[in-house]
Scaffold this active site. Structure first.
Site, PDB file in Angstrom:
ATOM      1  N   LYS A  12      41.018  33.644  30.096  1.00  0.00           N
ATOM      2  CA  LYS A  12      40.666  34.114  28.758  1.00  0.00           C
ATOM      3  C   LYS A  12      41.225  35.525  28.486  1.00  0.00           C
ATOM      4  O   LYS A  12      41.632  36.234  29.410  1.00  0.00           O
ATOM      5  CB  LYS A  12      39.139  34.066  28.606  1.00  0.00           C
ATOM      6  CG  LYS A  12      38.593  32.633  28.684  1.00  0.00           C
ATOM      7  CD  LYS A  12      37.088  32.589  28.429  1.00  0.00           C
ATOM      8  CE  LYS A  12      36.565  31.161  28.483  1.00  0.00           C
ATOM      9  NZ  LYS A  12      35.104  31.104  28.189  1.00  0.00           N
ATOM     10  N   TYR A  52      35.977  24.411  20.824  1.00  0.00           N
ATOM     11  CA  TYR A  52      34.566  24.757  21.013  1.00  0.00           C
ATOM     12  C   TYR A  52      33.671  24.128  19.944  1.00  0.00           C
ATOM     13  O   TYR A  52      32.592  24.657  19.646  1.00  0.00           O
ATOM     14  CB  TYR A  52      34.398  26.276  21.046  1.00  0.00           C
ATOM     15  CG  TYR A  52      34.856  26.899  22.355  1.00  0.00           C
ATOM     16  CD1 TYR A  52      34.356  26.456  23.585  1.00  0.00           C
ATOM     17  CD2 TYR A  52      35.781  27.935  22.375  1.00  0.00           C
ATOM     18  CE1 TYR A  52      34.777  27.016  24.781  1.00  0.00           C
ATOM     19  CE2 TYR A  52      36.200  28.511  23.572  1.00  0.00           C
ATOM     20  CZ  TYR A  52      35.687  28.048  24.774  1.00  0.00           C
ATOM     21  OH  TYR A  52      36.097  28.604  25.966  1.00  0.00           O
ATOM     22  N   PHE A  60      26.406  32.473  18.438  1.00  0.00           N
ATOM     23  CA  PHE A  60      27.510  33.250  18.993  1.00  0.00           C
ATOM     24  C   PHE A  60      28.882  32.652  18.676  1.00  0.00           C
ATOM     25  O   PHE A  60      29.913  33.170  19.145  1.00  0.00           O
ATOM     26  CB  PHE A  60      27.350  33.405  20.515  1.00  0.00           C
ATOM     27  CG  PHE A  60      27.240  32.095  21.277  1.00  0.00           C
ATOM     28  CD1 PHE A  60      28.365  31.351  21.593  1.00  0.00           C
ATOM     29  CD2 PHE A  60      26.001  31.613  21.671  1.00  0.00           C
ATOM     30  CE1 PHE A  60      28.272  30.158  22.288  1.00  0.00           C
ATOM     31  CE2 PHE A  60      25.885  30.407  22.372  1.00  0.00           C
ATOM     32  CZ  PHE A  60      27.032  29.689  22.681  1.00  0.00           C
ATOM     33  N   ARG A  88      35.275  23.804  38.569  1.00  0.00           N
ATOM     34  CA  ARG A  88      33.970  24.248  38.038  1.00  0.00           C
ATOM     35  C   ARG A  88      33.207  25.015  39.136  1.00  0.00           C
ATOM     36  O   ARG A  88      32.548  26.018  38.855  1.00  0.00           O
ATOM     37  CB  ARG A  88      33.143  23.062  37.543  1.00  0.00           C
ATOM     38  CG  ARG A  88      33.709  22.344  36.326  1.00  0.00           C
ATOM     39  CD  ARG A  88      33.653  23.120  35.036  1.00  0.00           C
ATOM     40  NE  ARG A  88      32.321  23.419  34.568  1.00  0.00           N
ATOM     41  CZ  ARG A  88      32.050  23.872  33.339  1.00  0.00           C
ATOM     42  NH1 ARG A  88      33.039  24.078  32.457  1.00  0.00           N
ATOM     43  NH2 ARG A  88      30.825  24.156  32.976  1.00  0.00           N
ATOM     44  N   THR A  94      28.348  29.506  33.822  1.00  0.00           N
ATOM     45  CA  THR A  94      28.825  30.023  32.529  1.00  0.00           C
ATOM     46  C   THR A  94      28.459  31.492  32.350  1.00  0.00           C
ATOM     47  O   THR A  94      29.281  32.291  31.893  1.00  0.00           O
ATOM     48  CB  THR A  94      28.219  29.189  31.378  1.00  0.00           C
ATOM     49  OG1 THR A  94      28.582  27.819  31.567  1.00  0.00           O
ATOM     50  CG2 THR A  94      28.705  29.676  30.027  1.00  0.00           C
ATOM     51  N   ARG A 105      33.815  33.819  38.172  1.00  0.00           N
ATOM     52  CA  ARG A 105      32.971  34.524  37.202  1.00  0.00           C
ATOM     53  C   ARG A 105      32.014  35.479  37.902  1.00  0.00           C
ATOM     54  O   ARG A 105      31.758  36.589  37.409  1.00  0.00           O
ATOM     55  CB  ARG A 105      32.209  33.517  36.344  1.00  0.00           C
ATOM     56  CG  ARG A 105      33.101  32.836  35.296  1.00  0.00           C
ATOM     57  CD  ARG A 105      32.392  31.652  34.675  1.00  0.00           C
ATOM     58  NE  ARG A 105      33.082  31.115  33.507  1.00  0.00           N
ATOM     59  CZ  ARG A 105      32.796  29.938  32.961  1.00  0.00           C
ATOM     60  NH1 ARG A 105      31.848  29.177  33.493  1.00  0.00           N
ATOM     61  NH2 ARG A 105      33.457  29.513  31.897  1.00  0.00           N
ATOM     62  N   ASN A 115      33.733  35.600  29.649  1.00  0.00           N
ATOM     63  CA  ASN A 115      33.484  35.165  31.033  1.00  0.00           C
ATOM     64  C   ASN A 115      34.738  34.685  31.762  1.00  0.00           C
ATOM     65  O   ASN A 115      34.687  33.817  32.616  1.00  0.00           O
ATOM     66  CB  ASN A 115      32.350  34.137  31.081  1.00  0.00           C
ATOM     67  CG  ASN A 115      32.685  32.857  30.337  1.00  0.00           C
ATOM     68  OD1 ASN A 115      33.785  32.705  29.816  1.00  0.00           O
ATOM     69  ND2 ASN A 115      31.752  31.924  30.312  1.00  0.00           N
ATOM     70  N   HIS A 118      38.138  29.420  31.454  1.00  0.00           N
ATOM     71  CA  HIS A 118      37.657  28.114  30.993  1.00  0.00           C
ATOM     72  C   HIS A 118      38.144  27.051  31.955  1.00  0.00           C
ATOM     73  O   HIS A 118      39.284  27.105  32.430  1.00  0.00           O
ATOM     74  CB  HIS A 118      38.211  27.786  29.595  1.00  0.00           C
ATOM     75  CG  HIS A 118      38.022  26.336  29.234  1.00  0.00           C
ATOM     76  ND1 HIS A 118      36.836  25.851  28.730  1.00  0.00           N
ATOM     77  CD2 HIS A 118      38.844  25.263  29.376  1.00  0.00           C
ATOM     78  CE1 HIS A 118      36.948  24.536  28.553  1.00  0.00           C
ATOM     79  NE2 HIS A 118      38.155  24.153  28.934  1.00  0.00           N
ATOM     80  N   GLU A 129      41.652  17.860  26.657  1.00  0.00           N
ATOM     81  CA  GLU A 129      42.052  19.274  26.553  1.00  0.00           C
ATOM     82  C   GLU A 129      43.514  19.482  26.956  1.00  0.00           C
ATOM     83  O   GLU A 129      44.215  20.302  26.355  1.00  0.00           O
ATOM     84  CB  GLU A 129      41.102  20.138  27.392  1.00  0.00           C
ATOM     85  CG  GLU A 129      39.698  20.166  26.791  1.00  0.00           C
ATOM     86  CD  GLU A 129      38.656  20.893  27.634  1.00  0.00           C
ATOM     87  OE1 GLU A 129      38.991  21.396  28.730  1.00  0.00           O
ATOM     88  OE2 GLU A 129      37.498  20.940  27.184  1.00  0.00           O
TER      89      GLU A 129
HETATM   90  P1  DAT Z   1      31.560  26.659  30.074  1.00  0.00           P
HETATM   91  O1  DAT Z   1      32.613  27.647  29.619  1.00  0.00           O
HETATM   92  O2  DAT Z   1      30.938  27.058  31.382  1.00  0.00           O
HETATM   93  O3  DAT Z   1      32.044  25.222  30.058  1.00  0.00           O
HETATM   94  P2  DAT Z   1      30.187  26.105  27.558  1.00  0.00           P
HETATM   95  O4  DAT Z   1      31.213  25.026  27.322  1.00  0.00           O
HETATM   96  O5  DAT Z   1      28.746  25.749  27.417  1.00  0.00           O
HETATM   97  O6  DAT Z   1      30.363  26.755  29.009  1.00  0.00           O
HETATM   98  O7  DAT Z   1      30.451  27.334  26.594  1.00  0.00           O
HETATM   99  C1  DAT Z   1      31.769  27.682  26.248  1.00  0.00           C
HETATM  100  C2  DAT Z   1      31.862  29.175  26.132  1.00  0.00           C
HETATM  101  O8  DAT Z   1      31.001  29.659  25.080  1.00  0.00           O
HETATM  102  C3  DAT Z   1      31.408  29.930  27.373  1.00  0.00           C
HETATM  103  O9  DAT Z   1      32.403  29.969  28.367  1.00  0.00           O
HETATM  104  C4  DAT Z   1      31.082  31.278  26.801  1.00  0.00           C
HETATM  105  C5  DAT Z   1      30.482  30.939  25.441  1.00  0.00           C
HETATM  106  N1  DAT Z   1      29.020  30.861  25.550  1.00  0.00           N
HETATM  107  C6  DAT Z   1      28.288  29.837  26.065  1.00  0.00           C
HETATM  108  N2  DAT Z   1      26.965  30.117  26.027  1.00  0.00           N
HETATM  109  C7  DAT Z   1      26.871  31.339  25.487  1.00  0.00           C
HETATM  110  C8  DAT Z   1      25.783  32.230  25.161  1.00  0.00           C
HETATM  111  N3  DAT Z   1      24.502  31.868  25.394  1.00  0.00           N
HETATM  112  N4  DAT Z   1      26.062  33.433  24.616  1.00  0.00           N
HETATM  113  C9  DAT Z   1      27.352  33.797  24.361  1.00  0.00           C
HETATM  114  N5  DAT Z   1      28.428  33.027  24.634  1.00  0.00           N
HETATM  115  C10 DAT Z   1      28.184  31.822  25.179  1.00  0.00           C
HETATM  116 MG    MG Z   2      32.644  24.087  28.469  1.00  0.00          MG
END
Ligand code: DAT
Ligand code: MG
Length: 135
Positions: A12, A52, A60, A88, A94, A105, A115, A118, A129
């Site tokens: 990222k 997303y 957010f 993963r 996350t 992470r 974070n 991805h 993807e």
């Molecule tokens: P991951 O990236 O572990 O697959 P995700 O698909 O649930 O997690 O979320 C995608 C991204 O969105 C994540 O990398 C960062 C952001 N995100 C997720 N939960 C969040 C939160 N509670 N506050 C802020 N950003 C968040």
């Molecule tokens: Mg995800």
């Protein structure tokens, strides 16, 4: 027996900006996985919104889209035995505050808003993807 899989990985903008690309690539290669494709690029807002879409109703979401378009990313196709789950595990949780030490992470990120990396969360999403970002 574990299968050879392909997964979609993206370093990222925060990590690219902070010159952590090499450290993260090192972790991936040390784990025995193979980088099949890799390209540094900037993401269109529309592409990020599709990627997303499952988070579109979250408070957010606008910040997430802004963050992901704030600078270049490094996108990859990574292959190997159980590559989806293995990445993963290497990435960690996350939220970097709960990601275990030794994970990407856990070691390099501090904030869930930024974070570092991805990785696809299933084999099915990995195929979607890879097509979305490299098709
Ligand atoms: P991951 O990236 O572990 O697959 P995700 O698909 O649930 O997690 O979320 C995608 C991204 O969105 C994540 O990398 C960062 C952001 N995100 C997720 N939960 C969040 C939160 N509670 N506050 C802020 N950003 C968040
Ligand atoms: Mg995800």
């Amino acid at each position: 027996m574990a299968d050879i899989e392909k997964t979609f990985i993206m370093i990222k903008p925060d990590a690219v900006r902070d010159r952590k690309t090499g450290l993260i690539i090192d972790r991936i290669e040390r784990s025995g996985l193979t980088i099949e494709k890799m390209e540094k690029c900037e993401l269109d807002e529309e592409l990020v919104k599709v990627h997303y879409a499952h988070l579109a109703d979250k408070p957010f979401f606008a910040d997430l889209v802004g963050f992901m378009t704030s600078g270049p990313v490094v996108k990859m196709v990574v292959s190997g035995l159980s590559a989806v789950g293995k990445m993963r595990t290497l990435m960690g949780a996350t939220d970097p505050q709960v990601a275990a030490p030794g994970t990407i992470r856990g070691d390099f990120a501090v904030d869930v808003n930024a974070n570092i990396i991805h990785g696809s969360d299933s084999l099915e999403n990995a195929a979607i993807e890879i097509e979305r970002f490299f098709g």
